[in-house]
Motif scaffolding. Structure first.
Motif, mmCIF file in Angstrom:
data_model
loop_
_atom_site.group_PDB
_atom_site.id
_atom_site.type_symbol
_atom_site.label_atom_id
_atom_site.label_comp_id
_atom_site.label_asym_id
_atom_site.label_seq_id
_atom_site.Cartn_x
_atom_site.Cartn_y
_atom_site.Cartn_z
ATOM 1 N N LEU A 168 0.828 -1.200 0.000
ATOM 2 C CA LEU A 168 0.000 0.000 0.000
ATOM 3 C C LEU A 168 0.861 1.248 0.000
ATOM 4 O O LEU A 168 1.872 1.315 0.692
ATOM 5 C CB LEU A 168 -0.883 0.061 1.248
ATOM 6 C CG LEU A 168 -1.954 -0.998 1.440
ATOM 7 C CD1 LEU A 168 -2.670 -0.772 2.757
ATOM 8 C CD2 LEU A 168 -2.939 -0.977 0.284
ATOM 9 N N LEU A 205 -0.311 4.823 0.932
ATOM 10 C CA LEU A 205 -1.442 5.623 1.395
ATOM 11 C C LEU A 205 -1.231 7.093 1.075
ATOM 12 O O LEU A 205 -0.126 7.610 1.221
ATOM 13 C CB LEU A 205 -1.612 5.458 2.908
ATOM 14 C CG LEU A 205 -1.940 4.051 3.389
ATOM 15 C CD1 LEU A 205 -1.885 3.989 4.909
ATOM 16 C CD2 LEU A 205 -3.295 3.609 2.881
ATOM 17 N N VAL A 230 -5.124 5.849 -2.738
ATOM 18 C CA VAL A 230 -4.365 4.723 -2.201
ATOM 19 C C VAL A 230 -3.896 3.891 -3.388
ATOM 20 O O VAL A 230 -4.707 3.412 -4.176
ATOM 21 C CB VAL A 230 -5.235 3.854 -1.265
ATOM 22 C CG1 VAL A 230 -4.470 2.609 -0.832
ATOM 23 C CG2 VAL A 230 -5.683 4.660 -0.057
ATOM 24 N N TYR A 267 -2.140 0.431 -4.627
ATOM 25 C CA TYR A 267 -2.009 -0.920 -4.070
ATOM 26 C C TYR A 267 -1.504 -1.897 -5.123
ATOM 27 O O TYR A 267 -1.686 -1.688 -6.329
ATOM 28 C CB TYR A 267 -3.344 -1.415 -3.491
ATOM 29 C CG TYR A 267 -4.357 -1.742 -4.556
ATOM 30 C CD1 TYR A 267 -4.466 -3.030 -5.072
ATOM 31 C CD2 TYR A 267 -5.191 -0.761 -5.076
ATOM 32 C CE1 TYR A 267 -5.384 -3.326 -6.076
ATOM 33 C CE2 TYR A 267 -6.109 -1.046 -6.065
ATOM 34 C CZ TYR A 267 -6.203 -2.329 -6.563
ATOM 35 O OH TYR A 267 -7.093 -2.613 -7.560
ATOM 36 N N LEU A 310 -11.978 4.606 3.251
ATOM 37 C CA LEU A 310 -10.766 3.804 3.408
ATOM 38 C C LEU A 310 -11.058 2.570 4.258
ATOM 39 O O LEU A 310 -10.642 1.459 3.912
ATOM 40 C CB LEU A 310 -9.653 4.636 4.050
ATOM 41 C CG LEU A 310 -8.355 3.873 4.352
ATOM 42 C CD1 LEU A 310 -7.720 3.357 3.066
ATOM 43 C CD2 LEU A 310 -7.384 4.760 5.122
ATOM 44 N N VAL A 352 3.189 -1.560 4.001
ATOM 45 C CA VAL A 352 2.750 -0.198 3.733
ATOM 46 C C VAL A 352 3.911 0.782 3.855
ATOM 47 O O VAL A 352 4.738 0.665 4.757
ATOM 48 C CB VAL A 352 1.583 0.191 4.678
ATOM 49 C CG1 VAL A 352 1.985 0.135 6.131
ATOM 50 C CG2 VAL A 352 1.010 1.542 4.341
ATOM 51 N N GLN A 381 -4.760 6.950 8.885
ATOM 52 C CA GLN A 381 -5.032 5.959 7.840
ATOM 53 C C GLN A 381 -4.361 4.625 8.178
ATOM 54 O O GLN A 381 -4.962 3.563 8.019
ATOM 55 C CB GLN A 381 -4.521 6.453 6.490
ATOM 56 C CG GLN A 381 -5.345 7.569 5.909
ATOM 57 C CD GLN A 381 -4.769 8.047 4.593
ATOM 58 O OE1 GLN A 381 -3.567 8.245 4.465
ATOM 59 N NE2 GLN A 381 -5.638 8.223 3.620
#
Length: 195
Positions: free
Chosen positions: A11, A13, A18, A20, A42, A57, A76
């Motif tokens: 991810l 963010l 976002v 991915y 989200l 992430v 987030q």
């Protein structure tokens, strides 16, 4: 060494988007960019798409960004944390260092590196999958984790991983305060806000 048979979702963010990538058995079988306008969107996207996977992430560092941006991105990450069992956090400087050996690399340099990995068949793109925009940054986080899993235990990445760890929380002899798991309190805040 990460288990490449495990499904991993990377991810990137952002406050409005976002990026991915989903990597299964070493093959990128899904990638994209999702527009989000609030924390509720989200949360529901994460519920539908991230459960049961290891999440890698990219996390912010608190330097050179407005505090409100860092705090919103931390929120987030907190939302993702309530949905998944395992999350690995890697800071952008650590991603750059692992992939390119310098923290001064630009986004273009990272994309060039990833394109080279695809061309040399060290990274495989599934049929019909296209990488665009922030999905490249999500892929960079996954590749950094594959290349050097220990990156999550160094520098800013280590600090983030201590914060989000749900398992194997080792208290050092210098930490006397008991760590309190407030996940349920966070979930209650989400419920109260209509999430």
């Amino acid at each position: 060494m990460p288990d490449k048979s495990q499904t991993i979702v990377g991810l990137d963010l952002g406050l409005k988007r976002v990026g991915y990538v989903k990597v299964e058995r070493g093959i990128i079988n899904d990638a994209g960019v999702v527009n989000i306008s609030n924390f509720r969107e989200l949360y529901h996207w994460a519920l539908r798409n991230l459960q049961d996977y290891l999440i890698v992430v990219e996390v912010p560092v608190p330097f050179g960004r407005p505090p409100t941006t860092v705090l919103q991105m931390a929120a987030q990450i907190g939302i993702i944390w309530t949905v998944v069992d395992q999350m690995i956090c890697i800071s952008r400087p650590d991603i750059k260092m692992v992939l390119l050996g310098t923290t001064k690399a630009k986004d273009k340099d990272i994309r060039d590196y990833l394109r080279q990995e695809l061309e040399n068949y060290r990274l495989f793109l599934g049929s019909g999958v296209k990488l665009k925009g922030d999905a490249w940054s999500a892929l960079a986080a996954v590749m950094a984790f594959f290349k050097d899993p220990g990156v999550s235990k160094r520098g800013q990445s280590f600090i983030w991983n201590k914060l989000v760890s749900k398992y194997d929380w080792d208290i050092s002899p210098y930490e006397t305060a008991e760590a309190i798991d407030d996940e349920e309190a966070f979930r209650e805040l989400l419920r109260e806000s209509g999430e």
